[in-house]
Design a protein around this motif. Structure first.
Motif, short mmCIF file in Angstrom:
data_model
loop_
_atom_site.label_atom_id
_atom_site.label_comp_id
_atom_site.label_asym_id
_atom_site.label_seq_id
_atom_site.Cartn_x
_atom_site.Cartn_y
_atom_site.Cartn_z
N LYS A 182 22.68 56.25 41.00
CA LYS A 182 22.85 54.84 41.30
C LYS A 182 24.02 54.30 40.48
O LYS A 182 23.92 54.13 39.26
CB LYS A 182 21.57 54.06 40.98
N PHE A 183 25.15 54.05 41.16
CA PHE A 183 26.34 53.54 40.50
C PHE A 183 26.35 52.02 40.46
O PHE A 183 25.59 51.36 41.17
CB PHE A 183 27.61 54.00 41.24
N LYS A 184 27.22 51.47 39.65
CA LYS A 184 27.58 50.06 39.73
C LYS A 184 28.84 50.01 40.61
O LYS A 184 29.95 50.24 40.14
CB LYS A 184 27.87 49.49 38.34
N ILE A 185 28.65 49.78 41.89
CA ILE A 185 29.77 49.81 42.84
C ILE A 185 30.46 48.45 42.83
O ILE A 185 29.81 47.42 43.05
CB ILE A 185 29.27 50.17 44.25
N VAL A 186 31.76 48.47 42.56
CA VAL A 186 32.52 47.23 42.44
C VAL A 186 33.65 47.25 43.47
O VAL A 186 34.37 48.24 43.60
CB VAL A 186 33.12 47.07 41.03
N SER A 187 33.79 46.14 44.20
CA SER A 187 34.80 46.05 45.26
C SER A 187 36.13 45.54 44.70
O SER A 187 36.17 44.54 43.98
CB SER A 187 34.31 45.11 46.36
N TYR A 188 37.20 46.25 45.07
CA TYR A 188 38.57 45.83 44.75
C TYR A 188 39.37 45.83 46.05
O TYR A 188 40.02 46.81 46.40
CB TYR A 188 39.21 46.78 43.73
N PRO A 189 39.32 44.72 46.81
CA PRO A 189 39.98 44.68 48.12
C PRO A 189 41.50 44.83 48.00
O PRO A 189 42.10 44.50 46.99
CB PRO A 189 39.61 43.29 48.65
N GLY A 190 42.09 45.35 49.08
CA GLY A 190 43.54 45.42 49.14
C GLY A 190 44.12 46.81 49.04
O GLY A 190 45.30 46.98 48.74
N GLY A 191 43.33 47.84 49.25
CA GLY A 191 43.86 49.20 49.23
C GLY A 191 43.68 49.87 47.87
O GLY A 191 42.96 49.39 46.99
N ALA A 192 44.40 50.98 47.69
CA ALA A 192 44.21 51.79 46.47
C ALA A 192 44.85 51.16 45.24
O ALA A 192 44.44 51.46 44.12
CB ALA A 192 44.79 53.19 46.69
N GLY A 193 45.84 50.28 45.43
CA GLY A 193 46.53 49.66 44.30
C GLY A 193 45.57 48.99 43.32
O GLY A 193 45.60 49.27 42.11
N PRO A 194 44.70 48.08 43.79
CA PRO A 194 43.75 47.43 42.89
C PRO A 194 42.76 48.41 42.25
O PRO A 194 42.31 48.18 41.12
CB PRO A 194 43.03 46.43 43.80
N GLN A 195 42.42 49.48 42.95
CA GLN A 195 41.53 50.48 42.36
C GLN A 195 42.21 51.15 41.16
O GLN A 195 41.58 51.39 40.12
CB GLN A 195 41.16 51.55 43.38
N LYS A 196 43.47 51.46 41.31
CA LYS A 196 44.22 52.07 40.21
C LYS A 196 44.24 51.13 39.01
O LYS A 196 44.02 51.56 37.86
CB LYS A 196 45.66 52.37 40.64
N GLU A 197 44.51 49.85 39.26
CA GLU A 197 44.54 48.87 38.17
C GLU A 197 43.20 48.78 37.47
O GLU A 197 43.14 48.61 36.25
CB GLU A 197 44.95 47.50 38.73
N ALA A 198 42.11 48.89 38.24
CA ALA A 198 40.77 48.82 37.64
C ALA A 198 40.53 49.97 36.68
O ALA A 198 39.93 49.78 35.61
CB ALA A 198 39.71 48.83 38.75
N ILE A 199 41.00 51.16 37.03
CA ILE A 199 40.83 52.31 36.14
C ILE A 199 41.76 52.19 34.94
O ILE A 199 41.36 52.44 33.79
CB ILE A 199 41.07 53.62 36.91
#
Length: 330
Positions: A182-199
């Motif tokens: 069970k993860f803490k799933i967090v949404s970062y809309p707008g493609g892979a760019g925001p996901q990279k920033e989150a990491i």
């Protein structure tokens, strides 16, 4: 007689004039006569944007006119795709569709007038599995270690997805279901760019998306690939284990499809298809995709619509089953 002769002369002169005018008009109608707009319905900087820009740059050399990419983000691709559905069907506005354009939006019935019948599918250019990548500085170096942590302390391991209800969210939910994590799933809309920033900002420990989307961070070892949801090894990142080899029976991924408004003339569609096929087959593009971890996969105009319909049928059934189990909401 003189009056009759005059009429004949006038008619003859008019016929000659019409013939003279019609020839250059036909020649001027040769496609393309002006710039071709290629809509990418996601923000700049993501994997879809990079692939479409590279392929379009090469296709431009073949089609005999200028092609430019325009990013129209929003509505998990619905905003940009809807614009193309309403565009004039003359070949001067086309789009790059992704998984969400073909699966998520129709399944969720987000827009009443959003129907794929409003588009003519031209070609599929990629078919790419999703993957789970993790911050290389984290304690989780294997999928087993990550899943064990997410089982021991539910909702503490933050995993970045893109849009709630979208493809990578579905992949994360299916991984939870199959593994018991069970993860803490967090949404970062707008493609892979925001996901990279989150990491990079340490907001998330990892992300679900394609390996190609994270190619630069994989190459500089900022992230590592824990698994790819595929049944065959990645041609670039072959060291990333396949989910099936780790005991997780999950295959899911993205794709890019070039499309035009539904009533675009067949001869214009054929020219667009031919230009992109030449670009796709080029040594430059094939080398480029190999370097960025993207899987090229061509289906032409004659095949792509049937493939799209079958893909919809399969995935709609899977998502309906998750809704019935209370795992996914519609």
């Amino acid at each position: 007689m003189e009056e009759q002769d005059l009429k004949h002369q006038l008619f003859a002169a008019l016929a000659v004039a019409c013939a003279a005018v019609s020839t250059p008009m036909a020649a001027s109608a040769e496609y393309p006569e002006r710039d071709i707009r290629v809509v990418v319905p996601w923000g700049a900087g993501g994997g879809t944007d990079a692939i479409v820009r590279k392929l379009t740059l090469l296709a431009e050399k073949e089609i005999g006119g200028t092609m430019y990419v325009e990013n129209i983000d929003g509505g998990i691709s619905a905003t940009g795709v809807s614009q193309v559905m309403r565009a004039r069907p003359d070949g001067y506005t086309i789009a790059a569709l992704t998984y969400d354009s073909i699966i998520t939006i129709p399944w969720q019935e987000m827009l009443p007038n959003y129907k794929l019948d409003n588009l003519k599918l031209i070609a599929r250019v990629t078919s790419e599995p999703d993957a789970l990548v993790i911050d290389s500085s984290s304690d989780y170096k294997t999928l087993d270690a990550l899943l064990a942590a997410a089982k021991a302390s539910p909702e503490t391991v933050r995993i970045a997805v893109q849009n709630i209800g979208g493809r990578v969210h579905l992949a994360a939910l299916q991984l939870e279901q199959l593994s018991g994590a069970k993860f803490k799933i967090v949404s970062y809309p707008g493609g892979a760019g925001p996901q990279k920033e989150a990491i990079l900002s340490k907001e998330a420990a990892g992300a679900v998306t394609s390996l190609g989307d994270f190619a630069n961070l994989l190459d500089d070892k900022t992230v590592i690939g824990l698994t790819e949801f595929s049944s065959s090894p990645n041609p670039t990142y072959g060291d990333v284990p396949m989910a099936k080899d780790l005991g997780v029976d999950l295959e899911i991924g993205s794709f890019i499809v070039i499309a035009a408004p539904a009533k675009t003339p067949d001869d214009v569609v054929a020219k667009i298809e031919a230009a992109y096929k030449t670009a796709y087959d080029s040594e430059e593009f094939q080398k480029w995709v190999a370097n960025v971890g993207v899987t090229p996969s061509w289906l032409g105009t004659a095949e792509v619509t049937g493939w799209s319909n079958e893909t919809q049928k399969t995935l709609f059934s899977q998502m309906d089953a998750l809704v019935e189990k209370g795992i996914l909401s519609k």
